[in-house]
Each structure stands twice: as C-alpha cells, then as structure tokens.
Design an enzyme around this catalytic site. Structure first.
Site, PDB file in Angstrom:
ATOM      1  N   HIS A 133     -29.600 -24.033  15.444  1.00  0.00           N
ATOM      2  CA  HIS A 133     -29.075 -22.754  15.758  1.00  0.00           C
ATOM      3  C   HIS A 133     -27.735 -22.712  16.497  1.00  0.00           C
ATOM      4  CE1 HIS A 133     -33.367 -21.227  14.656  1.00  0.00           C
ATOM      5  NE2 HIS A 133     -32.713 -21.839  13.556  1.00  0.00           N
ATOM      6  N   HIS A 163     -31.522 -16.589   6.817  1.00  0.00           N
ATOM      7  CA  HIS A 163     -31.916 -17.673   8.006  1.00  0.00           C
ATOM      8  C   HIS A 163     -31.822 -19.149   7.517  1.00  0.00           C
ATOM      9  CE1 HIS A 163     -33.179 -19.105  11.688  1.00  0.00           C
ATOM     10  NE2 HIS A 163     -33.911 -19.990  11.280  1.00  0.00           N
ATOM     11  N   ASP A 220     -29.614 -22.070   8.769  1.00  0.00           N
ATOM     12  CA  ASP A 220     -29.882 -23.432   9.009  1.00  0.00           C
ATOM     13  C   ASP A 220     -29.076 -24.632   8.361  1.00  0.00           C
ATOM     14  OD1 ASP A 220     -32.102 -22.856  10.689  1.00  0.00           O
ATOM     15  OD2 ASP A 220     -33.650 -22.751   9.165  1.00  0.00           O
ATOM     16  N   HIS A 223     -34.638 -28.401   6.140  1.00  0.00           N
ATOM     17  CA  HIS A 223     -33.824 -29.052   6.979  1.00  0.00           C
ATOM     18  C   HIS A 223     -33.647 -30.702   6.330  1.00  0.00           C
ATOM     19  CE1 HIS A 223     -33.369 -26.507  10.143  1.00  0.00           C
ATOM     20  NE2 HIS A 223     -34.895 -26.348  10.160  1.00  0.00           N
ATOM     21  N   HIS A 259       8.411 -66.124   8.254  1.00  0.00           N
ATOM     22  CA  HIS A 259       8.099 -65.326   9.457  1.00  0.00           C
ATOM     23  C   HIS A 259       6.742 -64.485   9.113  1.00  0.00           C
ATOM     24  CE1 HIS A 259       8.447 -61.567  12.199  1.00  0.00           C
ATOM     25  NE2 HIS A 259       9.442 -62.510  12.505  1.00  0.00           N
TER      26      HIS A 259
HETATM   27 ZN    ZN Z   1     -33.636 -21.967  11.614  1.00  0.00          ZN
END
Ligand code: ZN
Length: 409
Positions: A51, A208, A212, A235, A314
């Site tokens: 959050h 919500h 997330d 998640h 070189h």
């Molecule tokens: Zn959450």
C-alpha cells in the site's frame, strides 16, 4: 517518508534495529506473497509494503526512504489514503534526470493454476483493466482506467483491503488475528459485507485489487508503460508479472544497440559526406551523419571494427582505438557542419587547437561510436569553435573543445 537522490529508488529503513538496515524495493528482495507482500535482505524483513509502494508510485515518487520503527507499515483503514495524504502534504519535486520506463513492446502474460491471469499489452499510457471475482464468483467486479495521480487519489487509494471470512476464520480461531480487524479490513461472509464503515465504492474490491497491482509493480524499480489486463489477480501473480518484466528488461538491454539509421532529411550517407570531406581510407573517421539539429548540432556515427588498420599496432593482442583518432572523428564531423553552414566546399577547414580533451573509456572493436558536435562560436567566416563528445552505449567515451580555421584550397 524522506526525500532521496536520483537513482536511489524506494528503500525501507528499519530504524528500530541496530545499524538501521535498509531494504531495497526490488523483485530480488521479494520474500513472501501470502496475503501481503514481504520484502527482505538477510534476516531483515518488511511486511505488507504494497500500500505504501502503491501510493508512492502512483503519486509520482521515484526516490524516497521509508523509515520504519516496526516490521510493517501502519495498516490504517486498509487503504492507501493516509499515505497519499502524507505525500501530498510533503509535496513531490522533479529531479534532474529522466524517468526510467519499461515499455511493453509485445504482449506478455502470466497465469496461475488458481485461475489468476495477468496480461501486459503495449500502450503509450499506464492502464489497468481488472476483473475480480470472489468464491463462486460472488462479488464479481470490473474496472478499467488509466492510472494517473488524480485517478489514483480519487478512485483507487481509498479502496480498503478485504478478506473472506472463510480465509480468516482459522486465523481468528488460532488467535492470530487480534480484535478490531473490522477497522482495517472489510470482511466478506457469504453474501454479506462486514465493515465498520459502509462500502466506499460499489466496486471497492476490484479497486483494491488495482491498488495492490500498482504496489507490487513498484518492485520492478521503474515505471511500466503498458496496459495491464488482470483477471482475479493476487500478490503471487503480480510478482510473477514483475519477474517476467524484469527478465524481458534484462534481455532487451543486452541486445539494445542503437541502430545508426538516417533520421529525417538531415542525414548524409558515406558518399554524400565524402563529397564534403576530402578525407579517405584509412583516415575517414565517420561512416554517416545521422542528424542535424537546428543550425549548430550534428551527430555522426562510426562503426569501429577489428579490421581498422590502426588496431594492428595499437596494440597487438590488445586493440584499443587511439584517443587522438576519436578527436579526429570529432573534427571531421564538426567540419561537415561548418561546411554545411558556410555552403562552400572550396575551402579546407584546418584544425587549430583542442582544449579540455578527456578520454574517459576505451573504445574497442565492435563499438559504435556516436560523434556529437555542437558549434559554440563562429567568428566571421574564418574561425569556429565546437564542443564535441563521443558516446558508446550511452556513456561518453571522449570529449573536447575544438577550434578550426578556414583557408582557401
Ligand atoms: Zn492490499
């Protein structure tokens, strides 16, 4: 929340521990995704970062230190509004660097066995279209929006965490969730919604879920430009998408070589530039002009290959492009600009002096040298000064201030 310098990213600092360890917000530090997102380094953890991260990211903060006196930020009412308020009160300032973005170039997707699906589609904005569905598809909700600070503050940040009673009952029974949980989450039991305060939106749950997603996406460490289509996200799938993006980012960085293509009408191919410059093999140090910008800027390209004659000597077994040849390349590119300006090829530009010359990195076979010159001063038709630098893979490898005089052939 404390300000932080460019390229710092978001770090969590555990002020309550000895030596005040910090934890970087990055996918490699992800520890668990059960119910909330936990990151950690060594034995130090910070739980439920999503959050705070959502609020920082969506309100435009790229660099900050989040100081903590516990292992979890305050859950508050289960939404991100309190963090949005803090960020607004402190204010956000622009820093002297451009933001880093991941641009979705082609569709990517991740899915889980539980039926969670995330698709990332190319888009020139950051958008989320999300479908959330509870047990037996109860509380199925859908919302699609571009995510801007204003939209986030108004439409997403106030949406509170929600839990299903059947998920938390075992925890309540084991006394793992303490009393007052109705204050920081909505509990869904069957068809009914239990919360201290009525629903803030008819579709608060899907909002919500979007909150997330935004928070978990911050684990990427840069912003995403693209359209996320999410079905029953969580998640763990959010984290899987971040991992997939991080892998894609690493792959595209490995192959990202800027193609020296002609831009607009400004460029010159080898033939055209040889009509201006008298230099020839092995002393022509520019292959193409890729752009002219205004009257006073030019960019040329030279592909440096192992077949360059100078690499033989070189150095044998250790080929490095001589710095003085990079200065020569700058001079040739600057001369093309000068000739274009004076519209004459009846004269030769003589290289008079070089000041402030620095060689910063070795140029090796296989490098593409981008040679930039900017005319800073032209006195009459006879003298000119140019600020020049050479770039390989986005780093300056050499630079210098060159001075020219023009003489008739
Ligand atoms: Zn959450």
């Amino acid at each position: 929340m404390q300000p932080a310098p460019i390229d710092h990213g978001i770090k969590f600092k555990r002020k309550d521990l000895q030596e005040e360890p910090t934890i970087d917000t990055k996918i490699d530090n992800l520890k668990t995704v059960e119910r909330a997102t936990t990151i950690g380094e060594g034995s130090v953890r910070v739980h439920t970062v999503e959050h705070v991260l959502a609020a920082l990211s969506a309100m435009g903060v790229d660099n900050a230190i989040v100081e903590m006196d516990a292992n979890e930020p305050p859950i508050g009412d289960g939404s991100a509004s309190a963090y949005v308020e803090l960020i607004k009160r402190a204010g956000v300032v622009a820093q002297e660097a451009s933001r880093r973005f991941f641009d979705a170039r082609e569709p990517m997707h991740v899915e889980s066995k539980a039926g969670s699906l995330l698709v990332l589609l190319p888009d020139d904005k950051f958008r989320i279209s999300c479908t959330q569905a509870g047990p037996e598809n109860r509380f199925t909700q859908f919302l699609s929006t571009e995510v801007t600070p204003a939209v986030f503050e108004r439409e997403i940040a106030p949406a509170r965490t929600f839990v299903y009673y059947e998920d938390v009952q075992p925890l309540i029974d084991k006394n793992l969730i303490k009393g007052g949980s109705l204050e920081n989450a909505i509990v869904v039991r069957g068809e009914s919604v239990l919360s201290k305060e009525p629903l803030r939106f008819r579709d608060e749950f899907v909002r919500h879920k979007m909150l997330d997603i935004i928070g978990d996406l911050a684990l990427l460490g840069c912003r995403v430009r693209g359209h996320i289509v999410a079905v029953k996200p969580g998640h763990s799938t959010n984290a899987e998408l971040v991992r997939a993006i991080a892998r894609e980012q690493a792959r595209s960085m490995a192959v990202a070589i800027k193609q020296p293509t002609l831009r607009g009408e400004g460029g010159l191919d080898t033939d055209e530039l040889m009509q201006i410059l008298p230099h020839r093999y092995p002393f022509l140090m520019v292959d193409r002009i890729i752009s002219f910008e205004g009257d006073n800027k030019i960019t040329g390209v030279k592909s440096v290959t192992i077949n360059e004659p100078f690499f033989q000597g070189h150095f044998p077994g250790h080929p490095v492009m001589p710095g003085v040849l990079q200065v020569e390349a700058m001079a040739q590119v600057a001369c093309i600009l000068l000739f274009r300006l004076s519209k004459t090829s009846g004269r030769l530009g003589y290289f008079m002096s070089a000041d402030q010359v620095k060689f910063r990195k070795p140029v090796l076979p296989g490098d593409t040298l981008f040679i930039h010159a900017e005319l800073t001063k032209a006195r009459g038709n006879r003298l000119a000064r140019a600020n020049c630098h050479c770039v390989v893979n986005d780093s300056v490898v050499s630079e210098g201030e060159l001075m020219f005089a023009f003489l008739d052939k």
